[in-house]
Design an enzyme around this catalytic site. Sequence first.
Site, short mmCIF file in Angstrom:
data_model
loop_
_atom_site.label_atom_id
_atom_site.label_comp_id
_atom_site.label_asym_id
_atom_site.label_seq_id
_atom_site.Cartn_x
_atom_site.Cartn_y
_atom_site.Cartn_z
N SER A 106 0.78 -1.32 -0.07
CA SER A 106 0.01 -0.04 0.19
C SER A 106 0.70 1.42 -0.14
O SER A 106 0.31 2.22 -0.26
CB SER A 106 -0.86 0.04 1.11
OG SER A 106 -2.01 -0.77 0.79
N LYS A 146 0.15 3.77 -2.82
CA LYS A 146 -0.61 5.03 -2.78
C LYS A 146 -0.13 6.35 -2.85
O LYS A 146 -0.55 7.30 -3.03
CB LYS A 146 -1.63 4.63 -1.63
CG LYS A 146 -2.50 3.53 -1.79
CD LYS A 146 -3.45 3.38 -0.58
CE LYS A 146 -4.54 2.08 -0.77
NZ LYS A 146 -4.00 0.85 -0.50
N SER A 198 -5.89 3.65 4.14
CA SER A 198 -5.30 2.93 3.21
C SER A 198 -6.37 2.21 2.22
O SER A 198 -6.18 0.98 1.97
CB SER A 198 -4.13 2.00 3.88
OG SER A 198 -3.40 1.57 2.92
N LYS A 233 3.31 6.59 4.87
CA LYS A 233 2.52 5.64 4.77
C LYS A 233 2.95 4.14 4.71
O LYS A 233 4.17 3.86 4.58
CB LYS A 233 2.03 5.47 3.10
CG LYS A 233 1.09 4.82 2.58
CD LYS A 233 -0.33 5.49 2.90
CE LYS A 233 -1.35 4.34 2.52
NZ LYS A 233 -1.44 2.95 3.26
#
Length: 250
Positions: free
Chosen positions: A28, A31, A88, A201
């Site tokens: 993820s 992203k 997320s 992130k």
Amino acid sequence: FKGAIVIDAATGAVLHEDRADYSGPMASMTKLMTFAVLHDRIARGELTLATPIKVMVEDSKLGGTQVYLDPRETFPAEELIYAMMIQSANDAANALARAAAGSASAFVALMNAKARELGMTHTTFRTPHGLPPTGRRLEDSDLTSPRDYALLCRHLVTKTDVLKYSSVQHRDFGPQRPKGPMKMDNHNKLLGKVAGVDGLKTGYTTAAGYCTSVTAQRNGRRVIVVVLGGETAAARDAQVAYLIEGAYQE
């Protein structure tokens, strides 16, 4: 972990590296590039934070971490950006990509073009969300190296407003929903625990392991840490905290 790097955000100088050219999936963390491309579209006036985005069936069927978008729903782009960055949410990332470029695949082409622009020569994007491919072949995943991803993180913290989103620990999504809002908690558990941390992130899949891109600022100096392939979330976070402390002791 399988690879890590620490850089100074202002200069790009490498403060520490350990197998920084290891190539592997980022899950993820993908992203973050989705955010970078969206930021470009917004800066050019091709999309606004208030642009209404209608959810499509393909968004709602992605699976994994999500905010459970329904094809009957429409949300402003910024609310979906918060969902992508805090929760997320894969469904939110896909909806944003589709709305910004016409299709997820067209958006992925923009992600790869941005990677080339930033000098990320060992990075290939295949999705706007980071979910593993159906066949689960590692080489079909979104792939990067810690050194490459540090370039993206530096771009984000110096050229965009990513910290507006990545620094938020808790937020409600969809207050207008009939059953009420969904409570979102940021997956970056170093927020509020390690001094100065305000992004960026995390990511996890079985193939990728526990990944993260973290930034912190103290006394006007910002550092960025990227780790790929951690064995557990706790071990990854402990290592990142150690690397941050080390960066500020130099």
